[in-house]
Design an enzyme around this catalytic site. Sequence first.
Site, PDB file in Angstrom:
ATOM      1  N   PRO A 184     -32.463  19.080 -10.268  1.00  0.00           N
ATOM      2  CA  PRO A 184     -31.865  20.137  -9.452  1.00  0.00           C
ATOM      3  C   PRO A 184     -31.387  21.333 -10.263  1.00  0.00           C
ATOM      4  CG  PRO A 184     -30.389  18.253  -9.598  1.00  0.00           C
ATOM      5  CD  PRO A 184     -31.690  17.839 -10.204  1.00  0.00           C
ATOM      6  N   ASN A 185     -31.611  22.485  -9.669  1.00  0.00           N
ATOM      7  CA  ASN A 185     -31.175  23.792 -10.153  1.00  0.00           C
ATOM      8  C   ASN A 185     -31.951  24.305 -11.359  1.00  0.00           C
ATOM      9  OD1 ASN A 185     -29.106  24.137  -8.151  1.00  0.00           O
ATOM     10  ND2 ASN A 185     -27.935  22.602  -9.275  1.00  0.00           N
ATOM     11  N   ARG A 200     -29.534  31.507 -13.711  1.00  0.00           N
ATOM     12  CA  ARG A 200     -28.354  30.665 -13.537  1.00  0.00           C
ATOM     13  C   ARG A 200     -27.563  30.571 -14.840  1.00  0.00           C
ATOM     14  NH1 ARG A 200     -28.138  24.237 -13.601  1.00  0.00           N
ATOM     15  NH2 ARG A 200     -25.928  23.988 -13.147  1.00  0.00           N
ATOM     16  N   TYR A 206     -27.347  28.460 -20.199  1.00  0.00           N
ATOM     17  CA  TYR A 206     -28.706  27.937 -20.115  1.00  0.00           C
ATOM     18  C   TYR A 206     -29.762  28.865 -20.683  1.00  0.00           C
ATOM     19  CZ  TYR A 206     -26.415  24.595 -17.059  1.00  0.00           C
ATOM     20  OH  TYR A 206     -25.574  23.636 -16.560  1.00  0.00           O
ATOM     21  N   ASN A 244     -35.587  16.061 -17.612  1.00  0.00           N
ATOM     22  CA  ASN A 244     -34.307  16.752 -17.552  1.00  0.00           C
ATOM     23  C   ASN A 244     -33.869  16.623 -16.102  1.00  0.00           C
ATOM     24  OD1 ASN A 244     -32.124  18.451 -17.339  1.00  0.00           O
ATOM     25  ND2 ASN A 244     -33.039  20.107 -18.523  1.00  0.00           N
ATOM     26  N   ALA A 289     -28.019  17.510 -13.153  1.00  0.00           N
ATOM     27  CA  ALA A 289     -26.800  16.807 -12.756  1.00  0.00           C
ATOM     28  C   ALA A 289     -27.055  15.358 -12.365  1.00  0.00           C
ATOM     29  CB  ALA A 289     -26.131  17.557 -11.602  1.00  0.00           C
ATOM     30  N   ASP A 321     -32.275   3.557 -12.573  1.00  0.00           N
ATOM     31  CA  ASP A 321     -32.969   2.286 -12.388  1.00  0.00           C
ATOM     32  C   ASP A 321     -34.482   2.457 -12.430  1.00  0.00           C
ATOM     33  OD1 ASP A 321     -30.508   1.042 -12.230  1.00  0.00           O
ATOM     34  OD2 ASP A 321     -30.612   0.670 -10.057  1.00  0.00           O
ATOM     35  N   GLU A 357     -35.130  11.927 -22.667  1.00  0.00           N
ATOM     36  CA  GLU A 357     -34.234  12.740 -21.846  1.00  0.00           C
ATOM     37  C   GLU A 357     -33.926  14.041 -22.575  1.00  0.00           C
ATOM     38  OE1 GLU A 357     -29.888  12.163 -19.747  1.00  0.00           O
ATOM     39  OE2 GLU A 357     -30.157  11.388 -21.786  1.00  0.00           O
ATOM     40  N   HIS A 365     -31.530  17.721 -22.261  1.00  0.00           N
ATOM     41  CA  HIS A 365     -30.526  18.592 -21.643  1.00  0.00           C
ATOM     42  C   HIS A 365     -30.501  19.876 -22.449  1.00  0.00           C
ATOM     43  CE1 HIS A 365     -28.730  15.792 -18.796  1.00  0.00           C
ATOM     44  NE2 HIS A 365     -28.881  14.874 -19.729  1.00  0.00           N
ATOM     45  N   LEU A 366     -30.555  21.006 -21.768  1.00  0.00           N
ATOM     46  CA  LEU A 366     -30.525  22.293 -22.452  1.00  0.00           C
ATOM     47  C   LEU A 366     -29.214  22.517 -23.186  1.00  0.00           C
ATOM     48  CD1 LEU A 366     -32.170  24.350 -19.599  1.00  0.00           C
ATOM     49  CD2 LEU A 366     -33.199  23.841 -21.811  1.00  0.00           C
ATOM     50  N   ARG A 376     -19.168  19.646 -22.984  1.00  0.00           N
ATOM     51  CA  ARG A 376     -18.933  20.247 -21.669  1.00  0.00           C
ATOM     52  C   ARG A 376     -17.866  19.465 -20.908  1.00  0.00           C
ATOM     53  NH1 ARG A 376     -23.865  22.321 -18.745  1.00  0.00           N
ATOM     54  NH2 ARG A 376     -22.172  23.207 -17.521  1.00  0.00           N
ATOM     55  N   ARG A 422     -19.743  15.459 -17.308  1.00  0.00           N
ATOM     56  CA  ARG A 422     -21.101  15.629 -17.842  1.00  0.00           C
ATOM     57  C   ARG A 422     -21.327  14.830 -19.123  1.00  0.00           C
ATOM     58  NH1 ARG A 422     -23.402  19.943 -15.022  1.00  0.00           N
ATOM     59  NH2 ARG A 422     -21.889  21.486 -14.334  1.00  0.00           N
TER      60      ARG A 422
END
Length: 156
Positions: A11-12, A19, A24, A75, A78, A88, A99, A101-102, A108, A112
């Site tokens: 999302p986002n 954003r 980001y 990624n 949230a 799962d 995984e 994350h930017l 943070r 998070r």
Amino acid sequence: MTDLVFVLNGPNLNLLGSREPRLYGTQTLDDIRGMMEQRAKALKLQLDVRQSNHEGVMVDWVQEAMAKASAVVINAGAYAHSSIAIRDAVAALPIPVIEVHLTNIYAREGFRRTSLLGQVARGSIVGLGALGYLLALDAAAHLCKGAATQAKGQIQ
């Protein structure tokens, strides 16, 4: 196994570039896709890059990767901090999951700092912006090559 890597964005992430650019950056998801496609070509990999704001869709994609991909770069945004369902699904995969994350999630807000996906992914890359995606792709290529070498009975 195929040389296909699923790149799943949550999302986002469709809002990248506009954003919160101080967090980001200004690169869009299309910019990142372009960078990854260049790297994938050099690594002789194929990419399937997707983005969804919907948790169930992401679960479906992770499950689809089980039959179609050699690795997953994810990624989950949230959802990494809140989705037991995606966690799962990732845990069920027999292929490497990296995984991304930017931002540095550990620097943070408190909510998070825990990644449910990080608990089951092969590895996590955080805080390096778009570079994290390229490093994840490099890791996926390395891990897939190692799996192919082991399948042939060779020692890495």
